[in-house]
Design a protein around this motif. Structure first.
Motif, PDB file in Angstrom:
ATOM      1  N   PRO A  33      42.016  55.775  16.298  1.00 59.50           N
ATOM      2  CA  PRO A  33      41.931  55.076  15.117  1.00 59.50           C
ATOM      3  C   PRO A  33      42.818  55.594  14.138  1.00 59.50           C
ATOM      4  N   GLU A  34      43.429  54.677  13.347  1.00 54.02           N
ATOM      5  CA  GLU A  34      44.435  55.181  12.295  1.00 54.02           C
ATOM      6  C   GLU A  34      43.674  56.275  11.399  1.00 54.02           C
ATOM      7  N   ALA A  35      42.338  56.398  11.186  1.00 51.44           N
ATOM      8  CA  ALA A  35      42.008  57.698  10.439  1.00 51.44           C
ATOM      9  C   ALA A  35      42.168  58.801  11.058  1.00 51.44           C
ATOM     10  N   GLN A  36      42.065  59.009  12.619  1.00 56.98           N
ATOM     11  CA  GLN A  36      42.326  60.053  13.320  1.00 56.98           C
ATOM     12  C   GLN A  36      43.733  60.514  13.110  1.00 56.98           C
ATOM     13  N   TRP A  37      44.749  59.398  13.237  1.00 61.88           N
ATOM     14  CA  TRP A  37      46.143  59.846  13.301  1.00 61.88           C
ATOM     15  C   TRP A  37      46.269  60.244  11.850  1.00 61.88           C
ATOM     16  N   ALA A  38      45.683  59.828  10.842  1.00 62.02           N
ATOM     17  CA  ALA A  38      45.976  60.277   9.249  1.00 62.02           C
ATOM     18  C   ALA A  38      45.570  61.832   9.442  1.00 62.02           C
ATOM     19  N   LYS A  39      44.574  62.012   9.912  1.00 58.11           N
ATOM     20  CA  LYS A  39      44.072  63.355   9.999  1.00 58.11           C
ATOM     21  C   LYS A  39      44.735  64.407  10.771  1.00 58.11           C
ATOM     22  N   GLU A  40      45.313  63.972  11.620  1.00 57.78           N
ATOM     23  CA  GLU A  40      46.398  64.824  12.982  1.00 57.78           C
ATOM     24  C   GLU A  40      47.570  64.930  12.478  1.00 57.78           C
ATOM     25  N   LEU A  41      48.097  63.993  11.553  1.00 58.04           N
ATOM     26  CA  LEU A  41      49.593  64.113  11.394  1.00 58.04           C
ATOM     27  C   LEU A  41      49.758  64.709   9.889  1.00 58.04           C
ATOM     28  N   ASP A  42      50.880  65.385   9.566  1.00 54.51           N
ATOM     29  CA  ASP A  42      51.096  65.752   8.073  1.00 54.51           C
ATOM     30  C   ASP A  42      51.340  64.210   7.387  1.00 54.51           C
ATOM     31  N   PRO A  43      51.255  63.988   6.269  1.00 57.82           N
ATOM     32  CA  PRO A  43      51.704  62.730   5.441  1.00 57.82           C
ATOM     33  C   PRO A  43      53.067  62.210   5.621  1.00 57.82           C
ATOM     34  N   SER A  44      54.060  62.992   5.937  1.00 56.40           N
ATOM     35  CA  SER A  44      55.337  62.271   6.184  1.00 56.40           C
ATOM     36  C   SER A  44      55.537  61.724   7.555  1.00 56.40           C
ATOM     37  N   ARG A  45      54.817  62.645   8.587  1.00 56.46           N
ATOM     38  CA  ARG A  45      54.906  62.281   9.837  1.00 56.46           C
ATOM     39  C   ARG A  45      54.028  60.824  10.192  1.00 56.46           C
ATOM     40  N   TYR A  46      52.920  60.826   9.719  1.00 58.54           N
ATOM     41  CA  TYR A  46      52.019  59.738   9.517  1.00 58.54           C
ATOM     42  C   TYR A  46      52.612  58.498   8.836  1.00 58.54           C
ATOM     43  N   ARG A  47      53.445  58.566   7.590  1.00 57.64           N
ATOM     44  CA  ARG A  47      54.190  57.393   7.313  1.00 57.64           C
ATOM     45  C   ARG A  47      55.249  57.025   8.087  1.00 57.64           C
ATOM     46  N   ILE A  48      55.996  57.877   8.522  1.00 56.53           N
ATOM     47  CA  ILE A  48      56.964  57.655   9.582  1.00 56.53           C
ATOM     48  C   ILE A  48      56.641  56.900  11.100  1.00 56.53           C
ATOM     49  N   LEU A  49      55.634  57.648  11.528  1.00 58.08           N
ATOM     50  CA  LEU A  49      55.102  57.082  13.129  1.00 58.08           C
ATOM     51  C   LEU A  49      53.959  56.219  13.125  1.00 58.08           C
ATOM     52  N   ARG A  50      53.373  56.171  12.033  1.00 63.26           N
ATOM     53  CA  ARG A  50      52.144  55.030  12.220  1.00 63.26           C
ATOM     54  C   ARG A  50      52.395  54.088  10.945  1.00 63.26           C
ATOM     55  N   GLN A  51      53.164  54.237  10.010  1.00 60.58           N
ATOM     56  CA  GLN A  51      53.799  53.093   8.869  1.00 60.58           C
ATOM     57  C   GLN A  51      54.886  52.598   8.866  1.00 60.58           C
ATOM     58  N   GLN A  52      55.469  52.946   9.885  1.00 56.45           N
ATOM     59  CA  GLN A  52      56.994  52.482  10.138  1.00 56.45           C
ATOM     60  C   GLN A  52      57.897  52.749   9.021  1.00 56.45           C
ATOM     61  N   GLY A  53      57.867  54.305   8.604  1.00 51.85           N
ATOM     62  CA  GLY A  53      58.614  54.556   7.498  1.00 51.85           C
ATOM     63  C   GLY A  53      59.943  55.080   7.823  1.00 51.85           C
ATOM     64  N   THR A  54      60.744  55.520   7.200  1.00 54.67           N
ATOM     65  CA  THR A  54      62.066  56.194   7.438  1.00 54.67           C
ATOM     66  C   THR A  54      62.164  57.615   6.751  1.00 54.67           C
ATOM     67  N   GLU A  55      62.704  58.453   7.353  1.00 49.68           N
ATOM     68  CA  GLU A  55      62.896  59.817   6.790  1.00 49.68           C
ATOM     69  C   GLU A  55      64.411  59.762   6.211  1.00 49.68           C
ATOM     70  N   PRO A  56      64.550  60.513   5.002  1.00 51.10           N
ATOM     71  CA  PRO A  56      65.975  60.323   4.452  1.00 51.10           C
ATOM     72  C   PRO A  56      66.930  60.949   5.232  1.00 51.10           C
ATOM     73  N   PRO A  57      68.302  60.351   5.179  1.00 49.41           N
ATOM     74  CA  PRO A  57      69.215  60.884   5.951  1.00 49.41           C
ATOM     75  C   PRO A  57      69.487  62.177   5.887  1.00 49.41           C
ATOM     76  N   HIS A  58      69.842  62.814   6.933  1.00 47.40           N
ATOM     77  CA  HIS A  58      70.373  64.250   7.317  1.00 47.40           C
ATOM     78  C   HIS A  58      69.182  65.250   6.791  1.00 47.40           C
ATOM     79  N   SER A  59      67.779  64.725   6.804  1.00 44.94           N
ATOM     80  CA  SER A  59      66.798  65.495   6.602  1.00 44.94           C
ATOM     81  C   SER A  59      65.883  65.881   7.764  1.00 44.94           C
ATOM     82  N   SER A  60      66.201  65.395   8.955  1.00 39.66           N
ATOM     83  CA  SER A  60      65.464  65.830  10.232  1.00 39.66           C
ATOM     84  C   SER A  60      65.988  67.135  10.743  1.00 39.66           C
ATOM     85  N   GLU A  61      65.079  67.891  11.135  1.00 40.30           N
ATOM     86  CA  GLU A  61      65.363  69.229  11.848  1.00 40.30           C
ATOM     87  C   GLU A  61      66.020  69.074  13.036  1.00 40.30           C
ATOM     88  N   PHE A  62      66.153  67.974  13.529  1.00 43.87           N
ATOM     89  CA  PHE A  62      66.883  67.807  14.786  1.00 43.87           C
ATOM     90  C   PHE A  62      68.133  67.185  14.735  1.00 43.87           C
TER      91      PHE A  62
END
Length: 146
Positions: A33-62
């Motif tokens: 359930p989305e509520a479980q994803w929201a609890k398990e992921l930090d807010p930034s990862r949740y926004r990207i992975l579950r809400q189709q967000g985009t991280e700022p360019p050049h900000s990824s640790e990878f």
């Protein structure tokens, strides 16, 4: 228009060659359930992975990480997505890959589906948003950038 039709045909062929979950969000092995994803992921990862967000360019640790072995995995479920050898340097500001992981039991680990006039790439294990696939840039022999 011809280039867009060609990209569309390639993406549809890519989706049809993958597991059934490549184009739907209802049949993933990891289904929470989305509520479980929201609890398990930090807010930034949740926004990207579950809400189709985009991280700022050049900000990824990878972004500037180029290991010689291993793989890159989904931040939501840990599923292997890309081998270390598939990562390549690009000036776009995001980590770039051109080949996905395939396995006998899971097929293609990365799926594709239409999204806002482009093709979204997703984890075929949990449905997490990974970004978009771009065709025709001629930055690799596969002519794809994920």
């Amino acid at each position: 228009a011809r280039a867009r039709a060609s990209r569309t045909a390639r993406a549809r062929a890519m989706a049809s060659s993958r597991s059934p979950s490549a184009s739907t969000t209802s049949s993933f092995k990891v289904d929470k359930p989305e509520a479980q994803w929201a609890k398990e992921l930090d807010p930034s990862r949740y926004r990207i992975l579950r809400q189709q967000g985009t991280e700022p360019p050049h900000s990824s640790e990878f972004n500037n990480m180029y290991p010689s072995q291993g793989y890159f995995k989904c931040a939501g479920c840990g599923h292997p997505l890309y081998t270390a050898g598939s990562k390549f340097k690009s000036s776009c500001g995001w980590p770039c890959f051109d080949q996905v992981v395939y396995s006998e039991e899971g097929g293609c680990h990365v799926g594709v589906r239409p999204h806002r006039g482009q093709f979204e790439i997703i984890c075929n294990n949990c449905g997490g948003h990974l970004g978009h696939v771009f065709y025709g840039e001629k930055c690799t022999a596969n002519n794809e950038r994920h």
